[in-house]
Write a protein that holds these residues in place. Structure first.
Motif, PDB file in Angstrom:
ATOM      1  N   PRO A   1     -15.235 -72.002  61.877  1.00 59.87           N
ATOM      2  CA  PRO A   1     -16.069 -72.921  62.663  1.00 59.87           C
ATOM      3  C   PRO A   1     -15.823 -72.744  64.156  1.00 59.87           C
ATOM      4  N   GLN A   2     -16.897 -72.714  64.905  1.00 60.63           N
ATOM      5  CA  GLN A   2     -16.766 -72.510  66.349  1.00 60.63           C
ATOM      6  C   GLN A   2     -16.250 -73.773  67.022  1.00 60.63           C
TER       7      GLN A   2
ATOM      8  N   PHE B   1     -26.875 -71.733  58.868  1.00 59.17           N
ATOM      9  CA  PHE B   1     -25.472 -72.106  58.949  1.00 59.17           C
ATOM     10  C   PHE B   1     -24.578 -70.910  58.610  1.00 59.17           C
TER      11      PHE B   1
ATOM     12  N   SER C   1     -18.414 -73.656  72.416  1.00 59.16           N
ATOM     13  CA  SER C   1     -19.866 -73.545  72.212  1.00 59.16           C
ATOM     14  C   SER C   1     -20.649 -74.051  73.415  1.00 59.16           C
TER      15      SER C   1
ATOM     16  N   GLU D   1     -24.398 -68.545  61.530  1.00 59.43           N
ATOM     17  CA  GLU D   1     -23.487 -69.025  62.561  1.00 59.43           C
ATOM     18  C   GLU D   1     -22.039 -68.730  62.177  1.00 59.43           C
ATOM     19  N   GLN D   2     -21.700 -68.920  60.907  1.00 59.82           N
ATOM     20  CA  GLN D   2     -20.336 -68.642  60.462  1.00 59.82           C
ATOM     21  C   GLN D   2     -20.008 -67.159  60.556  1.00 59.82           C
TER      22      GLN D   2
ATOM     23  N   ARG E   1     -24.785 -78.494  56.122  1.00 58.51           N
ATOM     24  CA  ARG E   1     -23.763 -77.887  56.971  1.00 58.51           C
ATOM     25  C   ARG E   1     -22.352 -78.326  56.587  1.00 58.51           C
TER      26      ARG E   1
ATOM     27  N   ASP F   1     -20.175 -86.677  63.107  1.00 62.28           N
ATOM     28  CA  ASP F   1     -19.935 -85.294  62.711  1.00 62.28           C
ATOM     29  C   ASP F   1     -18.935 -85.205  61.564  1.00 62.28           C
TER      30      ASP F   1
ATOM     31  N   LYS G   1     -25.476 -77.329  65.419  1.00 62.50           N
ATOM     32  CA  LYS G   1     -24.021 -77.178  65.348  1.00 62.50           C
ATOM     33  C   LYS G   1     -23.266 -78.109  66.296  1.00 62.50           C
TER      34      LYS G   1
END
Length: 594
Positions: free
Chosen positions: A347-348, A336, A353, A339-340, A304, A185, A493
């Protein structure tokens, strides 16, 4: 903007000089230019940000696409999620080329698993410089697939603790798996694999040059950590670079290569000294490092991580078509950004999550299947094939031939299942695999119950061997599913980080069950074990029949959207309507919005 060129499913893989399209919906600022073409890319026309030639689309069409949740298709509309599923022949070749680099690495991971069967018999030789005793041997590695009864070891006692004490390689693998998620990641899928190859190469060098037992153990530990580091990034990389219709084949292929690696080290060990075999083990890691060094990064990770130019180049190389590459990149960045926005531009957090229903559902499916798969004996029967056959039909068995035969059967059926993943729905394949596995286990249990107390005959041995080989063949379908489910079901994510943790849990579960195998065998007898294997096989089939979505031909975006529904059972899903443009069951999104 809407660009329409119709084509059939049979035209899906097209010539290098063309870029086949379906009904593609483009954002306003992506327009078609007829005089701009990059000579280094395939496809007759590129999409560029330009103000000259524009094709208008109605506001209603664009709003319908933008706000439909989850995305859907009908006879008139088709979303970007489905528009990105076409590659040129050159693009398909590039996907296979990148997969081949991963296959080299998968074979390199298989070699340390089988190496203990080569190393230990030679180390028990009294004339060997690093001669070891049984206790040390149990730490260096256990004997896979029945090698504990090889001719060289027949003079040694084969107690249950000796046979089953986990090797340091097996203990080290979860450590690598746990670390692989954060690494891939943070740095990317490809750098994670390149980093993992270094300890694999070093482990073989340590084994080849070991001058003490400590260095032997260290070499096994380093190689085990490396195998753990490789598993998750390899599966995730293949899932993210593959187009939907090839994804099952490409994710399943490493299991074939893994089995080939085990057979390769068997073959080398039958002809060469263990040090020479260790030197030979450095070849595949070196080749895979070179191949992956020149391979592109996962476009999903690049998109991402604010690297759109690299993502565009990677997608164009993988799809062979700039049009498809731009469309897929738009979809990745759009998702992406959404999601933001949901997290106010931040960032979550990973642990937060995990509380989302869309993530809980695939995690339950994957972990529940892991438990049932292990309890179905997928690995245990392979590890202890000779002992089980001895219980079934007698002790006069050529253990080396039996071990090699079980490995070959596993390889052949893994190869078969890879192509079934290309041709058959996932749910149908795994259901039939579980039913075949369960029925063969019940047949073995019944055979043993009938023959209990009767004198063993040569025919008993052959019947037992055939039944076990049938079981291994049917159950091999289970072996391919964990990697496929991790690559397909998890949302982007958390896909990288959670994949490493899932492989860690799987390895620890496998270690625990293997550790308890002799005690379960003593309590339930062999026939009771196979009855348990059969029940677990039926349970796994039922679990996946009820909960597993059909992912063949679907994009990863569609699969994410499916898990955002409230339903748990596949039969309760919202169904996409049939239409001329939908292409039938395969290729359609999993659901429609209400």
């Amino acid at each position: 903007m809407k660009i329409t060129e119709s084509y059939g499913a049979q035209d899906r893989w097209v010539a290098d000089g063309t870029c086949a399209e379906k009904e593609l919906y483009l954002p306003n600022d992506l327009i078609r230019t007829g005089n701009e073409q990059d000579s280094s890319e395939t496809g007759p026309i590129l999409l560029a940000r330009h103000d000259k030639i524009k094709v208008k689309e109605s506001t209603e069409e664009r709003e319908a696409i933008k706000h439909s949740e989850p995305h859907y298709t009908d006879s008139k509309q088709q979303t970007l999620a489905e528009a990105v599923t076409v590659s040129t022949t050159k693009g398909v070749f590039h996907q296979l080329l990148l997969t081949s680099a991963v296959l080299l690495l998968a074979a390199a991971c298989g070699m340390p698993i089988g190496y203990s069967a080569v190393l230990l018999p030679q180390l028990y030789d009294v004339n060997e410089t690093l001669n070891i005793d049984i206790e040390m041997g149990s730490w260096i590695g256990k004997f896979p697939e029945g090698h504990q009864n090889t001719v060289r070891l027949k003079h040694l006692p084969c107690s249950a603790p000796f046979i089953l004490l986990a090797s340091v390689h097996s203990l080290a693998t979860p450590i690598g798996s746990f670390a692989s998620g954060p690494i891939m990641d943070r740095w990317g899928r490809r750098p994670a694999l390149l980093l993992a190859i270094v300890p694999l190469f070093s482990g073989w060098v340590l084994l080849a040059t070991a001058s003490s037992h400590f260095l032997l153990l260290l070499g096994r530990v380093v190689a085990g950590i490396s195998v753990g580091l490789i598993a998750a990034p390899a599966q995730i990389l293949l899932a993210e670079i593959a187009e939907p219709r090839l994804r099952g084949l490409l994710i399943g292929a490493p299991f074939v290569s893994y089995s080939l690696g085990i057979l390769l080290v068997y073959a080398l060990g039958s002809q060469f000294h263990w040090r020479e075999v260790a030197w030979g083990g450095t070849v595949l890691p070196l080749l895979s490092f070179i191949a992956l060094f020149f391979a592109p990064e996962s476009p999903v990770w690049l998109a991402r991580n604010d690297q759109p130019e690299r993502a565009s180049k990677a997608l164009t190389w993988l799809r062979g078509c700039p049009i498809q590459a731009k469309q897929e990149l738009h979809k990745l960045t759009e998702r992406f950004e959404e999601e933001q926005q949901q997290n106010n531009g931040r960032p979550q957090r990973f642990w937060k999550s995990l509380g989302e229903l869309a993530i809980i559902k695939p995690l339950i499916i994957i972990n529940a299947f892991h438990v049932l798969q292990i309890l179905s004996g997928t690995y245990l029967v392979v590890f202890y094939a000779v002992d089980i056959i001895s219980d079934l039909g007698g002790s006069d068995i050529n253990s080396i031939q039996a071990a090699v035969l079980t490995a070959i059967v596993r390889l052949a059926f893994t190869f078969l299942y890879c192509f079934l993943l290309l041709m058959m729905p996932r749910r149908l394949m795994v259901t039939l695999s579980g039913l075949g596995s369960g029925l063969s286990c019940v047949a073995i249990a019944a055979f043993m119950y009938i023959r209990a107390g009767e004198p063993k005959t040569p025919s008993d041995t052959y019947i037992a061997a055939v039944l076990i080989l049938i079981y291994i063949g049917a159950n091999t379908g289970f072996m391919t599913m964990p990697g496929i489910m991790i690559g397909e079901l998890l949302p982007a994510k958390i896909r990288g980080q959670i994949a490493g943790y899932l492989f860690t849990i799987f390895n620890l579960l496998l270690f625990g069950v293997a550790k308890g195998f002799p005690y379960a065998k003593a309590a339930l007898k062999t026939q009771g074990l196979f009855l348990m294997f059969g029940v677990a096989s039926f349970g796994a089939s039922l679990l996946l029949y009820l909960l597993l979505p059909e992912t063949k031909g679907r994009t990863l975006h569609d699969i994410e959207d499916y898990f955002q529904q409230r339903n748990w059972f596949w039969m309760n899903r919202k169904r996409a309507p049939e239409g001329p443009a939908s292409g039938g069951e395969e290729g359609r999104p999993l659901a429609v919005s209400e």
